[in-house]
Design a protein around this motif. Sequence first.
Motif, mmCIF file in Angstrom:
data_model
loop_
_atom_site.group_PDB
_atom_site.id
_atom_site.type_symbol
_atom_site.label_atom_id
_atom_site.label_comp_id
_atom_site.label_asym_id
_atom_site.label_seq_id
_atom_site.Cartn_x
_atom_site.Cartn_y
_atom_site.Cartn_z
ATOM 1 N N LYS A 1 38.024 26.160 44.303
ATOM 2 C CA LYS A 1 38.186 27.062 45.452
ATOM 3 C C LYS A 1 37.760 28.470 45.049
ATOM 4 C CE LYS A 1 40.339 24.081 48.228
ATOM 5 N NZ LYS A 1 40.287 22.862 47.425
ATOM 6 N N PRO A 2 37.352 29.278 46.050
ATOM 7 C CA PRO A 2 36.885 30.625 45.723
ATOM 8 C C PRO A 2 37.964 31.503 45.094
ATOM 9 C CG PRO A 2 36.907 30.253 48.113
ATOM 10 C CD PRO A 2 37.247 28.966 47.477
ATOM 11 N N GLU A 3 37.499 32.436 44.280
ATOM 12 C CA GLU A 3 38.404 33.375 43.612
ATOM 13 C C GLU A 3 38.078 34.813 44.016
ATOM 14 O OE1 GLU A 3 38.266 30.476 39.685
ATOM 15 O OE2 GLU A 3 37.670 32.574 39.474
ATOM 16 N N ILE A 4 39.130 35.599 44.153
ATOM 17 C CA ILE A 4 39.015 37.020 44.473
ATOM 18 C C ILE A 4 39.793 37.745 43.384
ATOM 19 C CG2 ILE A 4 39.552 38.812 46.200
ATOM 20 C CD1 ILE A 4 37.779 36.740 47.469
ATOM 21 N N ALA A 5 39.132 38.649 42.663
ATOM 22 C CA ALA A 5 39.782 39.251 41.498
ATOM 23 C C ALA A 5 40.234 40.688 41.760
ATOM 24 C CB ALA A 5 38.829 39.218 40.310
ATOM 25 N N PHE A 6 41.306 41.069 41.058
ATOM 26 C CA PHE A 6 41.868 42.411 41.178
ATOM 27 C C PHE A 6 41.994 43.037 39.799
ATOM 28 C CE2 PHE A 6 43.100 39.987 44.805
ATOM 29 C CZ PHE A 6 42.995 40.876 45.868
ATOM 30 N N ALA A 7 41.427 44.227 39.656
ATOM 31 C CA ALA A 7 41.481 44.933 38.381
ATOM 32 C C ALA A 7 41.985 46.348 38.608
ATOM 33 C CB ALA A 7 40.088 44.980 37.756
ATOM 34 N N GLY A 8 42.512 46.920 37.552
ATOM 35 C CA GLY A 8 42.969 48.306 37.663
ATOM 36 C C GLY A 8 43.806 48.651 36.450
ATOM 37 N N LYS A 9 44.001 49.944 36.238
ATOM 38 C CA LYS A 9 44.785 50.327 35.063
ATOM 39 C C LYS A 9 46.247 49.966 35.282
ATOM 40 C CE LYS A 9 45.719 55.166 36.048
ATOM 41 N NZ LYS A 9 44.796 56.086 36.663
ATOM 42 N N SER A 10 46.961 49.813 34.188
ATOM 43 C CA SER A 10 48.342 49.391 34.329
ATOM 44 C C SER A 10 49.107 50.465 35.080
ATOM 45 C CB SER A 10 48.964 49.112 32.973
ATOM 46 O OG SER A 10 48.640 50.128 32.114
ATOM 47 N N GLU B 1 32.499 30.622 38.085
ATOM 48 C CA GLU B 1 31.549 30.176 39.107
ATOM 49 C C GLU B 1 32.088 30.381 40.512
ATOM 50 O OE1 GLU B 1 30.430 26.212 37.991
ATOM 51 O OE2 GLU B 1 29.608 26.987 36.107
ATOM 52 N N GLN B 2 33.387 30.587 40.609
ATOM 53 C CA GLN B 2 34.007 30.696 41.936
ATOM 54 C C GLN B 2 34.327 32.125 42.342
ATOM 55 O OE1 GLN B 2 34.185 28.419 44.068
ATOM 56 N NE2 GLN B 2 33.791 26.588 42.857
ATOM 57 N N LEU B 3 34.044 33.063 41.461
ATOM 58 C CA LEU B 3 34.409 34.449 41.769
ATOM 59 C C LEU B 3 33.520 35.016 42.876
ATOM 60 C CD1 LEU B 3 36.105 36.926 41.174
ATOM 61 C CD2 LEU B 3 34.587 37.456 39.268
ATOM 62 N N ARG B 4 34.138 35.343 44.008
ATOM 63 C CA ARG B 4 33.369 35.778 45.180
ATOM 64 C C ARG B 4 33.416 37.274 45.412
ATOM 65 N NH1 ARG B 4 32.765 31.472 48.682
ATOM 66 N NH2 ARG B 4 31.581 32.908 49.973
ATOM 67 N N ALA B 5 34.459 37.933 44.948
ATOM 68 C CA ALA B 5 34.547 39.376 45.154
ATOM 69 C C ALA B 5 35.508 39.980 44.142
ATOM 70 C CB ALA B 5 35.047 39.676 46.566
ATOM 71 N N VAL B 6 35.243 41.230 43.804
ATOM 72 C CA VAL B 6 36.161 41.930 42.910
ATOM 73 C C VAL B 6 36.670 43.206 43.585
ATOM 74 C CG1 VAL B 6 35.178 41.016 40.774
ATOM 75 C CG2 VAL B 6 34.282 43.136 41.709
ATOM 76 N N PHE B 7 37.961 43.416 43.437
ATOM 77 C CA PHE B 7 38.601 44.628 43.947
ATOM 78 C C PHE B 7 38.991 45.484 42.750
ATOM 79 C CE2 PHE B 7 39.561 43.975 48.512
ATOM 80 C CZ PHE B 7 39.162 42.657 48.650
ATOM 81 N N TRP C 1 42.924 41.518 53.986
ATOM 82 C CA TRP C 1 42.806 40.081 54.301
ATOM 83 C C TRP C 1 41.604 39.809 55.213
ATOM 84 C CZ3 TRP C 1 43.838 36.412 51.394
ATOM 85 C CH2 TRP C 1 45.052 36.251 50.740
ATOM 86 N N ASP C 2 41.362 40.714 56.169
ATOM 87 C CA ASP C 2 40.193 40.525 57.049
ATOM 88 C C ASP C 2 38.916 40.500 56.218
ATOM 89 O OD1 ASP C 2 41.777 40.419 59.250
ATOM 90 O OD2 ASP C 2 41.321 42.441 59.976
ATOM 91 N N LEU C 3 38.880 41.391 55.256
ATOM 92 C CA LEU C 3 37.709 41.475 54.387
ATOM 93 C C LEU C 3 37.567 40.196 53.551
ATOM 94 C CD1 LEU C 3 35.725 43.749 53.940
ATOM 95 C CD2 LEU C 3 37.153 44.589 52.090
ATOM 96 N N VAL C 4 38.678 39.728 53.018
ATOM 97 C CA VAL C 4 38.642 38.495 52.224
ATOM 98 C C VAL C 4 38.186 37.334 53.113
ATOM 99 C CG1 VAL C 4 40.048 36.827 50.938
ATOM 100 C CG2 VAL C 4 40.348 39.271 50.538
ATOM 101 N N ASP C 5 38.712 37.271 54.330
ATOM 102 C CA ASP C 5 38.296 36.212 55.263
ATOM 103 C C ASP C 5 36.790 36.267 55.497
ATOM 104 O OD1 ASP C 5 40.797 35.098 55.593
ATOM 105 O OD2 ASP C 5 41.299 36.314 57.341
ATOM 106 N N GLN C 6 36.290 37.466 55.688
ATOM 107 C CA GLN C 6 34.834 37.631 55.904
ATOM 108 C C GLN C 6 34.043 37.163 54.697
ATOM 109 O OE1 GLN C 6 33.486 41.651 56.748
ATOM 110 N NE2 GLN C 6 35.090 41.854 58.283
ATOM 111 N N ILE C 7 34.522 37.536 53.523
ATOM 112 C CA ILE C 7 33.821 37.163 52.292
ATOM 113 C C ILE C 7 33.810 35.641 52.142
ATOM 114 C CG2 ILE C 7 33.995 37.245 49.750
ATOM 115 C CD1 ILE C 7 35.194 40.164 50.236
ATOM 116 N N LEU C 8 34.948 35.021 52.430
ATOM 117 C CA LEU C 8 35.033 33.566 52.276
ATOM 118 C C LEU C 8 34.149 32.855 53.298
ATOM 119 C CD1 LEU C 8 38.809 32.947 51.504
ATOM 120 C CD2 LEU C 8 36.923 33.409 49.938
ATOM 121 N N ALA C 9 33.987 33.481 54.462
ATOM 122 C CA ALA C 9 33.193 32.843 55.520
ATOM 123 C C ALA C 9 31.693 33.036 55.305
ATOM 124 C CB ALA C 9 33.603 33.405 56.877
#
Length: 195
Positions: free
Chosen positions: A23-32, A104-110, A186-194
Amino acid sequence: MIIKNVSLETVCGYTSKLPKNTKPEIAFAGKSNVGKSSLINALMNRKALARTSGQPGKTQTINFYNVNDELYLTDLPGYGFAKVSQKEKEKWGTMIENYLNSSEQLRAVFLLVDIRHEPSANDKMMYEWMVYQGFHPIIIATKADKIKRSQLQKQLKVIRLGLNTEKGAILIPFSAETKQGREEIWDLVDQILAS
Ligand code: GDP
């Protein structure tokens, strides 16, 4: 996105193999301490599933949250602990680089940055790294409830300038307190997945 079920499915350490998710993956990064756990919990409608503030020296892992058996939210280890040894920093870098490179499933990074501050050198490096890997990072300006509304546009500009964002880069103010920005994300994630 209606949240039906969520679970922490996989935890990857430095030596772990990344999961072969289908399944697709959406990643989140940032400083602690930027508010990454709070954001992920808010997205999943959970109070404390994602770990809260890591401590220096704490094992750094990549956590995969399964949402509705439809997608994964990937929680990347927070960066920017001054006290962490050079060796730990290198491990951290290798882990993230490997993930960004090979999933292979990474679709977007935040990329999360604190709305109150100018992006740090690490934030800039992370942003450039993501762009270099071919992503168009979506930026989330966290803790939006901590500034006055009148300061919002100014702070968003500071972030855009600080990161030297790509033309058209999406920047979303978010607050875990008020949930401002949650639907937009979430709207953005939905768009990315679609797409
Ligand atoms: P992480 O280390 O990036 O996972 O950060 P956490 O989610 O654990 O948050 C770090 C600290 O900032 C905690 O004390 C949170 O309660 C606080 N925090 C996180 N998000 C917000 C927010 O949107 N508004 C406010 N006021 N505090 C927040």
